[in-house]
Design a protein around this motif. Structure first.
Motif, PDB file in Angstrom:
ATOM      1  N   THR A 192     150.102  50.218  56.448  1.00 30.27           N
ATOM      2  CA  THR A 192     149.281  50.694  55.334  1.00 30.27           C
ATOM      3  C   THR A 192     147.811  50.324  55.509  1.00 30.27           C
ATOM      4  O   THR A 192     147.031  50.390  54.555  1.00 30.27           O
ATOM      5  CB  THR A 192     149.810  50.112  54.011  1.00 30.27           C
ATOM      6  OG1 THR A 192     149.856  48.691  54.103  1.00 30.27           O
ATOM      7  CG2 THR A 192     151.206  50.654  53.690  1.00 30.27           C
ATOM      8  N   GLN A 322     152.739  49.907  48.957  1.00 25.35           N
ATOM      9  CA  GLN A 322     151.850  51.050  48.799  1.00 25.35           C
ATOM     10  C   GLN A 322     150.428  50.534  48.676  1.00 25.35           C
ATOM     11  O   GLN A 322     150.137  49.684  47.842  1.00 25.35           O
ATOM     12  CB  GLN A 322     152.220  51.860  47.564  1.00 25.35           C
ATOM     13  CG  GLN A 322     151.300  53.063  47.336  1.00 25.35           C
ATOM     14  CD  GLN A 322     151.801  53.975  46.234  1.00 25.35           C
ATOM     15  OE1 GLN A 322     152.975  54.335  46.197  1.00 25.35           O
ATOM     16  NE2 GLN A 322     150.904  54.336  45.317  1.00 25.35           N
ATOM     17  N   ASN A 324     146.454  51.644  48.110  1.00 27.01           N
ATOM     18  CA  ASN A 324     145.598  52.718  47.592  1.00 27.01           C
ATOM     19  C   ASN A 324     144.143  52.419  47.948  1.00 27.01           C
ATOM     20  O   ASN A 324     143.682  51.272  47.826  1.00 27.01           O
ATOM     21  CB  ASN A 324     145.752  52.828  46.071  1.00 27.01           C
ATOM     22  CG  ASN A 324     147.171  53.139  45.654  1.00 27.01           C
ATOM     23  OD1 ASN A 324     147.786  54.073  46.165  1.00 27.01           O
ATOM     24  ND2 ASN A 324     147.710  52.363  44.718  1.00 27.01           N
ATOM     25  N   SER A 334     146.445  57.269  49.244  1.00 24.38           N
ATOM     26  CA  SER A 334     147.593  56.385  49.058  1.00 24.38           C
ATOM     27  C   SER A 334     148.472  56.403  50.303  1.00 24.38           C
ATOM     28  O   SER A 334     148.817  57.484  50.805  1.00 24.38           O
ATOM     29  CB  SER A 334     148.399  56.817  47.826  1.00 24.38           C
ATOM     30  OG  SER A 334     149.488  55.971  47.619  1.00 24.38           O
ATOM     31  N   TYR A 336     152.063  54.701  52.011  1.00 22.69           N
ATOM     32  CA  TYR A 336     153.315  54.033  51.643  1.00 22.69           C
ATOM     33  C   TYR A 336     154.116  53.699  52.892  1.00 22.69           C
ATOM     34  O   TYR A 336     154.162  54.489  53.845  1.00 22.69           O
ATOM     35  CB  TYR A 336     154.133  54.948  50.731  1.00 22.69           C
ATOM     36  CG  TYR A 336     155.481  54.412  50.328  1.00 22.69           C
ATOM     37  CD1 TYR A 336     155.631  53.591  49.225  1.00 22.69           C
ATOM     38  CD2 TYR A 336     156.626  54.740  51.070  1.00 22.69           C
ATOM     39  CE1 TYR A 336     156.879  53.110  48.841  1.00 22.69           C
ATOM     40  CE2 TYR A 336     157.881  54.259  50.702  1.00 22.69           C
ATOM     41  CZ  TYR A 336     157.999  53.435  49.588  1.00 22.69           C
ATOM     42  OH  TYR A 336     159.227  52.961  49.227  1.00 22.69           O
TER      43      TYR A 336
END
Length: 507
Positions: A192, A322, A324, A334, A336
């Motif tokens: 991420t 997640q 953002n 975003s 995930y």
């Protein structure tokens, strides 16, 4: 508590580190530190039953008490449990609660007693089968507050990169194809972009600007229950001896949702959400022996010892993250990622327990009963079973680090219980107090205090009892660990109230 001085040593660290889920000292304590259970009569006496006898709860307390029965009996005890928490991160208080209906106890005692005109030193005995809810694991806890970037979860990722010498090649291999092979938190952070790679190929965690708002919600449910198969006998109605085989079950679920949100000063990062789910199930076995001695009719002395409970447990778990970002940082705002579903089987041995008690009867007007219990929480141990499916050698010390932490974090504790019953013809009034000692070797006070009360109606063929138990204690928690011990510390005031009713029938 808002201005409470906190020490980092001895915290209950339900920390995410290394693997996304792991067995740790918190799990060992969770299944070793039992709560209140049994009939309403015994709960109204704060559990002070070691020398008392003639109650179905003695199967899980002191099975010698079955020797005092003169009639067979069936009991059923439903109850309501109310758990309230108020957690503090800094000066911000966050309340939460969770309630549930449960079956606290079911028991049947079958008595075979010789008639008074039969000459025999052994006056009779009773066999009992009982179900007891040893520990309610239902609780909700939430907190929120503000921390600097250097104290955040992101800093723990940076610490782990250095501590475990994690390389880009390792995280690339873990990422696999489209993030389908992730097993660690660092793998989630890498997927991420919370962990990035600089121009020289070194991993790093980008610094954030300003203060982060941190929060977490922990939702737990489940229970430890035990089936007891017990026998108690009477010798000359002076000495009562008994033994019990306990078969314990564990069912526990927990979901944690952790968030960090950046302020307006941060130009790139917006927020992260880390969700962790695990389920533990399994069964255990223990043995208990006890005696009660009655030197005079008014006085009873009791003692029990219980072996460690030997559990075989299985964990199933998964973790998702997640991240953002502010508009324009990436093609999507975003990102995930999720770990592989995990499964792990292992053993847990909880501590040995020893109890002593005294009860004094004031004729037909009632009695006073008191207990003391000792156990050493540092004796809890994890181990790998011989037939584990992971190819791990039980002799390699797979759990050696966790067991060393258990030994250094916890110590011996004394639990005290005292209760009294007053009798007014067929009516009963009860009250009690219990103090459960702190399991931790630290300067923080986590002792549990219970105040109890109850009433009862005793007829020839049936009886009804009701009890109220109010418990309170403090707990301390950090969601992760930092090398400089600057991780946030959450102080929680816990209150657990329960109301139970027992219906009993003699036959």
């Amino acid at each position: 508590m808002k201005n409470l001085k906190i020490w980092a040593a001895g915290l209950a660290l339900l920390a995410w580190s290394g693997r996304a889920s792991a067995q740790n000292e918190t799990d060992a304590l969770l299944y070793s530190q039992l709560g209140f259970g049994g009939t309403a009569r015994i709960q109204g006496l704060a559990g002070a039953q070691t020398a008392l006898g003639a109650d179905a709860s003695t199967m899980v307390g002191n099975p010698a008490g079955l020797g005092l029965y003169r009639k067979s009996e069936f009991t059923f005890t439903p109850g309501f449990n109310f758990n309230d928490t108020e957690s503090f991160l800094g000066n911000t208080a966050t309340p939460d609660s969770r309630n549930n209906f449960n079956i606290s106890q079911i028991g049947a005692v079958f008595t075979d007693r010789k008639a008074d005109d039969v000459v025999s030193d052994w006056r009779g005995g009773s066999f009992g089968i009982g179900f007891t809810r040893l520990n309610s694991l239902h609780a909700n806890t939430s907190y929120t507050g503000q921390v600097a970037d250097k104290n955040s979860l992101l800093q723990s990722f940076d610490d782990n990169l250095r501590d475990f010498n994690i390389t880009q090649a390792q995280l690339d291999a873990e990422y696999g194809t489209n993030g389908n092979n992730i097993t660690s938190l660092e793998g989630l952070a890498y997927a991420t972009f919370l962990i990035d790679v600089d121009s020289t190929g070194n991993l790093y965690v980008p610094a954030r600007q300003g203060i982060l708002t941190q929060g977490e919600s922990i939702n737990s449910s489940g229970a430890q229950n035990q089936w007891d198969f017990s026998y108690g006998a009477s010798y000359k109605d002076k000495l009562f001896i008994g033994g019990s085989l306990g078969l314990t079950t564990v069912s526990y679920k927990q979901t944690r949702t952790y968030t960090e949100t950046a302020g307006n000063d941060e130009p790139y990062f917006s927020s992260l959400t880390l969700t962790d789910y695990f389920k533990t199930s399994g069964a255990g076995i223990n043995f208990r022996v006890g005696l009660i001695y009655k030197p005079i009719d008014a006085l009873r002395l009791g003692a029990t010892i219980q072996t460690p409970t030997f559990y075989g447990l299985e964990d199933n778990y998964t973790t998702a993250m997640q991240a953002n970002y502010k508009p324009g940082v990436f093609s999507t705002n975003s990102i995930y990622a999720q770990t592989l579903d995990g499964n792990f089987e292992y053993n847990l041995t909880t501590p040995f327990r020893a109890n002593g008690g005294i009860a004094y009867f004031i004729g037909k007007y009632g009695f006073i009963s008191a207990d003391v219990e000792y156990l050493d929480y540092s004796d809890a141990r994890f181990s790998i079973s011989d037939d584990n499916p992971y190819g791990l050698d039980p002799g390699t010390g797979y759990f050696s680090q966790q067991n060393r932490i258990i030994s250094s974090t916890y110590g011996g504790a004394m639990n005290y219980r005292i209760g009294a019953e007053a009798r007014f013809d067929v009516f009963r009034v009860r009250a009690g107090y219990a103090h459960y000692g702190d399991a931790f070797n630290s300067n923080l006070d986590r002792a549990r205090k219970y105040f109890t009360g109850g009433i009862g109606l005793k007829e020839k063929r049936y009886f009804l009892d009701a009890a109220y138990v109010a418990g309170k204690w403090n707990s301390y928690y950090s969601p992760y660990k930092l090398n400089d011990n600057s991780q946030p510390i959450v102080a929680t005031e816990n209150r657990n109230d329960s109301f139970v009713i027992t219906a009993g029938f003699n036959f």
